[in-house]
Design a protein around this motif. Structure first.
Motif, PDB file in Angstrom:
ATOM      1  N   PHE A  64      -5.253  -3.130 -11.164  1.00 24.47           N
ATOM      2  CA  PHE A  64      -4.538  -1.858 -11.257  1.00 24.47           C
ATOM      3  C   PHE A  64      -3.698  -1.686 -12.519  1.00 24.47           C
ATOM      4  O   PHE A  64      -3.375  -0.574 -12.899  1.00 24.47           O
ATOM      5  CB  PHE A  64      -3.633  -1.678 -10.032  1.00 24.47           C
ATOM      6  CG  PHE A  64      -4.347  -1.813  -8.721  1.00 24.47           C
ATOM      7  CD1 PHE A  64      -5.285  -0.878  -8.326  1.00 24.47           C
ATOM      8  CD2 PHE A  64      -4.097  -2.889  -7.891  1.00 24.47           C
ATOM      9  CE1 PHE A  64      -5.946  -1.000  -7.123  1.00 24.47           C
ATOM     10  CE2 PHE A  64      -4.753  -3.016  -6.678  1.00 24.47           C
ATOM     11  CZ  PHE A  64      -5.684  -2.080  -6.297  1.00 24.47           C
ATOM     12  N   ILE A  69      -0.585   2.261  -9.907  1.00 23.03           N
ATOM     13  CA  ILE A  69      -0.651   2.561  -8.480  1.00 23.03           C
ATOM     14  C   ILE A  69       0.598   2.086  -7.737  1.00 23.03           C
ATOM     15  O   ILE A  69       1.099   2.768  -6.855  1.00 23.03           O
ATOM     16  CB  ILE A  69      -1.945   2.006  -7.826  1.00 23.03           C
ATOM     17  CG1 ILE A  69      -2.164   2.615  -6.451  1.00 23.03           C
ATOM     18  CG2 ILE A  69      -1.923   0.491  -7.714  1.00 23.03           C
ATOM     19  CD1 ILE A  69      -2.626   4.017  -6.464  1.00 23.03           C
ATOM     20  N   SER A  72       3.588   4.488  -7.978  1.00 26.42           N
ATOM     21  CA  SER A  72       3.252   5.862  -7.611  1.00 26.42           C
ATOM     22  C   SER A  72       3.946   6.237  -6.303  1.00 26.42           C
ATOM     23  O   SER A  72       3.889   5.489  -5.319  1.00 26.42           O
ATOM     24  CB  SER A  72       1.734   5.989  -7.444  1.00 26.42           C
ATOM     25  OG  SER A  72       1.399   7.209  -6.833  1.00 26.42           O
ATOM     26  N   PHE A  75       1.471   6.384  -3.487  1.00 28.85           N
ATOM     27  CA  PHE A  75       1.175   5.092  -2.874  1.00 28.85           C
ATOM     28  C   PHE A  75       2.282   4.727  -1.881  1.00 28.85           C
ATOM     29  O   PHE A  75       2.006   4.246  -0.779  1.00 28.85           O
ATOM     30  CB  PHE A  75       1.020   4.015  -3.946  1.00 28.85           C
ATOM     31  CG  PHE A  75       0.700   2.656  -3.395  1.00 28.85           C
ATOM     32  CD1 PHE A  75      -0.570   2.366  -2.925  1.00 28.85           C
ATOM     33  CD2 PHE A  75       1.672   1.664  -3.350  1.00 28.85           C
ATOM     34  CE1 PHE A  75      -0.874   1.103  -2.414  1.00 28.85           C
ATOM     35  CE2 PHE A  75       1.388   0.403  -2.850  1.00 28.85           C
ATOM     36  CZ  PHE A  75       0.107   0.124  -2.383  1.00 28.85           C
ATOM     37  N   PRO A 118      -2.984   8.049  -8.721  1.00 34.83           N
ATOM     38  CA  PRO A 118      -4.016   8.215  -9.744  1.00 34.83           C
ATOM     39  C   PRO A 118      -4.480   9.664  -9.930  1.00 34.83           C
ATOM     40  O   PRO A 118      -5.415   9.915 -10.668  1.00 34.83           O
ATOM     41  CB  PRO A 118      -5.156   7.359  -9.197  1.00 34.83           C
ATOM     42  CG  PRO A 118      -5.046   7.516  -7.722  1.00 34.83           C
ATOM     43  CD  PRO A 118      -3.567   7.625  -7.448  1.00 34.83           C
TER      44      PRO A 118
END
Length: 152
Positions: A64, A69, A72, A75, A118
């Motif tokens: 990643f 990620i 984020s 996430f 993403p």
């Protein structure tokens, strides 16, 4: 930001939000907030948590990259939803609080974050550098806040 800044800010947020929940065991809540406040840096082997979980950190970094990620908000919300349905609600809330605090404070650094990764390349960057005077000053102020919330 430094490990100590992330962890102390997580504890400060945990102490603040503990008052919003009727908790059977506030120490578990605080421990989860603290742990999740350092967890996003598992994607780099040089972080405090990355050094303790080297194989996992190495794999996440390879798959990643750093500050993608795991930094984020999407996430964090995904993990919150999973935890909410698998555990007690306050455990999921504790996780979300610590994790989001980490992400938000990293948004003030020069490296920044991509909060909607993403799905978006939108980036938030600030002026702070990990380990600089402002990072250390922030840590000091957070400690003052922890003491104030603890005795107040």
């Amino acid at each position: 930001m430094m490990f100590k800044t992330h962890l102390s800010l997580g504890v400060l947020a945990g102490l603040f939000f503990m008052r919003q929940f009727s908790l059977e065991d506030p120490w578990i809540f605080l421990a989860i907030v603290g742990f999740s406040s350092i967890l996003p840096d598992i994607d780099t082997k040089n972080s405090w948590i990355g050094k303790r979980f080297k194989p996992i950190s190495w794999l996440f970094s390879l798959l990643f990259g750093h500050r993608k990620i795991f930094h984020s908000i999407l996430f964090a919300l995904f993990i919150f939803i999973v935890l909410y349905f698998l555990t007690i609600g306050y455990i999921a809330a504790a996780f979300l609080i610590g994790y989001v605090v980490h992400i938000l404070v990293d948004g003030f650094t020069v490296n920044g974050i991509k909060p909607f990764y993403p799905f978006s390349k939108f980036e938030i960057k600030g002026f702070l550098r990990s380990g600089d005077l402002m990072d250390n000053l922030l840590f000091f102020l957070i400690i003052v806040g922890i003491i104030w919330l603890s005795i107040g």
